[in-house]
Write a protein that holds these residues in place. Sequence first.
Motif, mmCIF file in Angstrom:
data_model
loop_
_atom_site.group_PDB
_atom_site.id
_atom_site.type_symbol
_atom_site.label_atom_id
_atom_site.label_comp_id
_atom_site.label_asym_id
_atom_site.label_seq_id
_atom_site.Cartn_x
_atom_site.Cartn_y
_atom_site.Cartn_z
ATOM 1 N N THR A 122 1.080 -1.292 -0.101
ATOM 2 C CA THR A 122 0.044 -0.124 -0.115
ATOM 3 C C THR A 122 0.920 1.353 0.032
ATOM 4 O OG1 THR A 122 0.004 0.087 2.454
ATOM 5 C CG2 THR A 122 -1.800 -1.280 1.144
ATOM 6 N N ILE A 123 2.174 1.132 -0.060
ATOM 7 C CA ILE A 123 3.126 2.240 -0.029
ATOM 8 C C ILE A 123 4.048 1.901 -1.069
ATOM 9 C CG2 ILE A 123 4.306 1.424 1.932
ATOM 10 C CD1 ILE A 123 5.013 4.660 2.544
ATOM 11 N N ALA A 124 4.358 3.099 -1.787
ATOM 12 C CA ALA A 124 5.722 3.092 -2.849
ATOM 13 C C ALA A 124 5.805 1.881 -3.596
ATOM 14 C CB ALA A 124 6.941 3.017 -1.993
ATOM 15 N N ALA A 125 4.487 1.500 -3.996
ATOM 16 C CA ALA A 125 4.844 -0.243 -4.871
ATOM 17 C C ALA A 125 5.222 0.540 -6.177
ATOM 18 C CB ALA A 125 2.904 -0.407 -5.367
ATOM 19 N N SER A 126 6.398 -0.220 -6.631
ATOM 20 C CA SER A 126 7.003 0.175 -7.785
ATOM 21 C C SER A 126 7.035 -0.656 -8.991
ATOM 22 C CB SER A 126 8.629 0.507 -7.274
ATOM 23 O OG SER A 126 9.053 -0.699 -6.612
ATOM 24 N N PHE A 127 7.793 -0.021 -10.112
ATOM 25 C CA PHE A 127 7.837 -0.704 -11.477
ATOM 26 C C PHE A 127 6.751 -0.570 -12.418
ATOM 27 C CE2 PHE A 127 11.324 -2.529 -8.843
ATOM 28 C CZ PHE A 127 12.381 -2.236 -9.512
ATOM 29 N N GLY A 128 5.899 0.175 -11.956
ATOM 30 C CA GLY A 128 4.617 0.555 -12.733
ATOM 31 C C GLY A 128 5.140 1.344 -13.910
ATOM 32 N N GLY A 129 6.341 2.100 -13.947
ATOM 33 C CA GLY A 129 6.595 2.743 -15.062
ATOM 34 C C GLY A 129 7.473 1.909 -16.054
ATOM 35 N N LEU A 130 8.676 1.147 -15.589
ATOM 36 C CA LEU A 130 9.536 0.610 -16.341
ATOM 37 C C LEU A 130 8.726 -0.473 -16.851
ATOM 38 C CD1 LEU A 130 12.836 0.327 -14.392
ATOM 39 C CD2 LEU A 130 12.131 1.833 -15.906
ATOM 40 N N THR A 131 7.961 -1.099 -16.237
ATOM 41 C CA THR A 131 7.220 -2.448 -16.904
ATOM 42 C C THR A 131 6.303 -2.001 -18.112
ATOM 43 O OG1 THR A 131 5.980 -4.362 -16.140
ATOM 44 C CG2 THR A 131 5.020 -2.363 -15.388
ATOM 45 N N SER A 132 5.843 -0.701 -18.128
ATOM 46 C CA SER A 132 4.960 -0.303 -19.172
ATOM 47 C C SER A 132 5.814 -0.427 -20.729
ATOM 48 C CB SER A 132 4.467 0.849 -19.032
ATOM 49 O OG SER A 132 5.546 1.967 -19.024
ATOM 50 N N ARG A 133 7.079 -0.495 -20.483
ATOM 51 C CA ARG A 133 8.064 -0.578 -21.734
ATOM 52 C C ARG A 133 8.690 -2.008 -21.964
ATOM 53 N NH1 ARG A 133 10.059 4.870 -21.595
ATOM 54 N NH2 ARG A 133 8.519 6.022 -20.631
ATOM 55 N N THR A 134 8.396 -2.885 -21.041
ATOM 56 C CA THR A 134 8.792 -4.339 -21.286
ATOM 57 C C THR A 134 8.079 -5.355 -22.397
ATOM 58 O OG1 THR A 134 7.505 -5.319 -19.477
ATOM 59 C CG2 THR A 134 9.843 -4.791 -19.005
#
Length: 474
Positions: free
Chosen positions: A147-159
């Motif tokens: 529920t905090i700082a869940a990451s990799f939503g950015g980089l994964t949009s490019r994989t």
Amino acid sequence: MAAPWDELLRDQPALREAATVAVDSALLEGVLMRTEGQPNASDVVNFAPFTLLPSAVPSALFEQAYAVQQDFNLLVDAISQNKEFLEQTLASTIKVDDFTAQLFRIHTQVLEEGLAQSVFLGINRSDYMFDCGPDGSPALKQIEINTIAASFGGLTSRTATVHGRVLKVLGKSEEASRLLPNNPARGLALGIAKAWELYGSVSAVVMFVVEEIQRNIFDQRCVENELWNRNIRVLRRQFREVFEQGCLDDARRLYVDGQEVAVVYYREGYVPKNYDQQNWEARLLLERSRAVKCPDIATQLAGTKKVQQELSRPGTLEKLLPGRAEAVARIRATFAGLYSLDRGEEGDRMAAMAIADPDRFVLKPQREGGGNNLYGEELRQVLEKIRDSPERTSYILMDKIKPQPAKNYLLRAHSPLQVSECISELGIFGVYVREGKEMVMNKAAGHLLRTKATEHADGGVAAGVAVLDTPYLV
Ligand code: ADP
Ligand code: MG
């Protein structure tokens, strides 16, 4: 799970060539991380680790994970507003776990003063593995919800683009065309933008609270850029800077560096090492303010492992989500066995069971970020040591999920190309916005697949264990 690439995996020369293309594509598409040697400089970057081939994911389980995300959003939001539930659930934990106790103190203090915040924004990621049953059929089982700082939503949009190219190079154009588009960063930014709009001050900014070491900055920039595209200003600040430059006015509007802040988006603040005395004071200042915190402190507490364990008790979900039997059933279907180690008969029994059969369980403290859980022999030793001490209650016990491994290549900078037995973890991003009592947005915003070699029991991408992946639905 039928591995669609069995034949490809035997063609070493083709894979070598594909790996070169894969790395160049990753750099071109922006699947990037700063380096360990220079974690705060963007003049030297490298690709973020990723799999050579997309991993097979059963489509029914993928759909199930998406279908339950709005339910999880509602659940997290309900917990965050349920003072008694948080108090009761965390009572034993905060006696022995200083970090959770400190978060809880801020939570209590903010409630006593009365909330100035009226718009709430949740960004979470619910993570799952595919548990292989006795008959070999996989089931979706939740690992945890972040529920905090869940990451990799950015980089994964490019994989997906990178994996699509790799498949084409390997003569699998048909399969490449079946990879799903995925853009969590945009979904997260839409939530932030909605919260910013409801806050209602066009000159106010969105502040990303960031760590001192910022290797994963490009992942954050993906979300940030989506906001700039919508003409929303973004500041990046560390707790220390908030401590030095932040203040509240009489209406508890938050100003940092003279700029009014509408939304505080934490990409830090989830582990003890993020805090010293000043940083705690900065956190308190932010929580007391009117600004929309993503997450507010109550929502962070809703994501603790202790809360997760209490949710699995019969009747708890029904109490938290009254009149929503279908949502409750969808949520419960994803739960693995979770057990309290609180002192008393139940905790004694579970501790004994885990000591007798440690490979059946995972022992989890109230920590985030990977690398904290205990398994196997280590689990047994630790549990034996703390069996009769209050420290036991700072842990929960969970059934170990056993997915079917599949072969893949994990591409990492400066590492040789070699095949690994791998397992994957699927995350679904959830975004919601509430104004007062009314939900004005509740969405699943995209997915993240991370894959690791089976020799590592624990650890995410940031911890250097897992790598980014793309689901190939089968
Ligand atoms: P963290 O908050 O540190 O990310 P997690 O609960 O997600 O904690 O656990 C970290 C990692 O440990 C997961 O990514 C997964 O690889 C592994 N893990 C956690 N729980 C289980 C489980 N019940 N069965 C098997 N592996 C698990
Ligand atoms: Mg995790």
